[in-house]
Scaffold this motif. Structure first.
Motif, PDB file in Angstrom:
ATOM      1  N   UNK A 116      22.964  69.937  76.183  1.00 20.14           N
ATOM      2  CA  UNK A 116      22.065  70.814  75.420  1.00 20.14           C
ATOM      3  C   UNK A 116      21.028  71.462  76.327  1.00 20.14           C
ATOM      4  N   UNK A 117      20.507  70.689  77.297  1.00 19.03           N
ATOM      5  CA  UNK A 117      19.481  71.214  78.195  1.00 19.03           C
ATOM      6  C   UNK A 117      20.051  72.133  79.264  1.00 19.03           C
ATOM      7  N   UNK A 118      21.366  72.220  79.347  1.00 17.70           N
ATOM      8  CA  UNK A 118      21.994  72.996  80.416  1.00 17.70           C
ATOM      9  C   UNK A 118      22.789  74.215  79.940  1.00 17.70           C
ATOM     10  N   UNK A 119      23.225  74.191  78.686  1.00 16.75           N
ATOM     11  CA  UNK A 119      24.130  75.225  78.201  1.00 16.75           C
ATOM     12  C   UNK A 119      23.515  76.014  77.052  1.00 16.75           C
ATOM     13  N   UNK A 120      23.797  77.294  77.046  1.00 16.05           N
ATOM     14  CA  UNK A 120      23.344  78.145  75.964  1.00 16.05           C
ATOM     15  C   UNK A 120      24.270  77.954  74.763  1.00 16.05           C
ATOM     16  N   UNK A 121      23.705  77.746  73.604  1.00 18.44           N
ATOM     17  CA  UNK A 121      24.471  77.605  72.359  1.00 18.44           C
ATOM     18  C   UNK A 121      25.481  76.457  72.426  1.00 18.44           C
ATOM     19  N   UNK A 122      25.080  75.334  73.011  1.00 16.42           N
ATOM     20  CA  UNK A 122      25.979  74.191  73.104  1.00 16.42           C
ATOM     21  C   UNK A 122      26.228  73.580  71.729  1.00 16.42           C
TER      22      UNK A 122
END
Length: 365
Positions: A50-56
């Protein structure tokens, strides 16, 4: 030789770890790029992505685990990692010796009379039926040969040291609580792990070097060893050395890197990011000073979730009664407190499927 100060190394780490900007990557591509996510706590990889990907979407990662594209297995540092099935097959043999040595290092006296090859043969014979087993069940079926050895030492040697196993879903699925059931990696993925090539240049080690630098560099050889747990990589480093560029850090250590990998300007703004327990952005280095102060470096080992402010660990976070609670480690400015509260609200919303965005930043200590 160019010297990279701590702030420059910090920004490089954030960029490689997808923490400087959320990436437009699939969950599978992110797991592959990062060389896996530490996953001894089954739900933590979801917060990490979640902290690394957009729209995870957490369902995407669950589907990868159920669909056998991503597996939970003992690998780097003998810890449970979530890695792609391809990487598990390609890397397992290179980690075999380290995995056995680490188990024996913990239980040397208890396992003194256990022959690893004999134990592996017994374990494979039991698991040949393709039925998943808990560690206790597996030990019960093979342990008659070693009646004086405890379940934990013999079990850990079996599932982590001498057999290539995976932990099956529903463990590791979003919001699922399940015990560990083990199955042979070859059974789950349909083929045996790649054999270790008889090549002194260590081609698998070379892949590990390149992949590590892509996700963690610039870094020293000691950092590579700290991430992987694997000793004996100098031959691999030597084999790819001409491909790499060199720097020094402020302590004088030689750092290696891929020539075209991102090294942002040290003044690049870094957003607040919430990291899960045991995140490799911290644990993946021998010298962690680029991201965490020496006074706080024990937090990650203890499994504390941490908050990055301006790229460095400045707080811990927990979930209490559905709310994200942030405990600063030092005084935060008003602007930083607002940024922490905003990102904490986003994390709370993610963890609750957008049913709650409550966040509380405790008073500065």
């Amino acid at each position: 030789m160019t010297v990279l100060d701590t702030r420059a190394l910090n920004r490089a780490t954030l960029a490689r770890q997808l923490l400087l900007d959320r990436a437009d990557l699939s969950a599978l591509d992110a797991v592959r790029h990062l060389g896996g996510l530490q996953a001894q706590e089954p739900q933590e990889p979801f917060a990490g992505l979640f902290s690394r990907l957009r729209d995870f979407d957490p369902a995407e990662l669950s589907e990868l685990v159920s669909g056998r594209q991503v597996v939970r297995t003992h690998l780097m540092r003998r810890t449970v990692h979530l890695v792609t099935g391809e990487d598990a097959l390609a890397w397992r043999s290179r980690h075999d010796a380290m995995l056995r040595q680490k188990v024996f290092g913990v239980y040397r006296s208890e396992l003194a009379d256990v022959d690893p090859a004999e134990l592996a043969e017994a374990g494979r014979a039991v698991m040949a039926d393709g039925e998943p087993r808990t560690m206790t069940e597996l030990v019960k079926e093979v342990g008659g040969r070693w009646p004086d050895v405890g379940v934990r030492p013999l079990g850990e040697l079996l599932v982590a040291g001498v057999l290539s196993t995976v932990q099956l879903p529903p463990r590791g699925l979003w919001r699922q609580k399940a015990g560990v059931r083990n199955l042979l990696l070859a059974t789950w993925l349909g083929r045996e792990a790649d054999p270790l090539p008889d090549d002194p240049s260590d081609p698998v080690g070379q892949v590990l070097v390149r992949r590590y630098l892509a996700a963690y560099g610039p870094a020293a050889s000691a950092d590579l060893r700290a991430w992987s747990g694997v000793a004996g990589l100098p031959a691999a480093v030597a084999a790819v050395r001409e491909e790499l560029v060199s720097f020094r850090d402020e302590r004088g250590r030689v750092l290696l890197d891929l020539p075209d990998a991102p090294r942002p300007d040290a003044d690049t703004p870094a957003p607040v990011r919430f990291l899960p327990a045991f995140d490799n952005a911290i644990l993946g280095y021998h010298d962690r000073s680029r991201i965490i102060d020496d006074a706080h470096k024990g937090l990650s080992v203890k499994g504390e979730r941490v908050v990055l402010v301006d790229g460095r660990v400045r707080a811990t976070w927990t979930v209490d009664a559905g709310a994200v609670v942030v405990s600063p480690l030092s005084k935060l400015s008003g602007e930083d407190r607002k940024a922490v509260a905003d990102e904490g609200s986003a994390m709370a919303s993610f963890l609750s499927d957008r049913e709650c965005d409550a966040v509380r930043v405790r008073d500065d200590l």
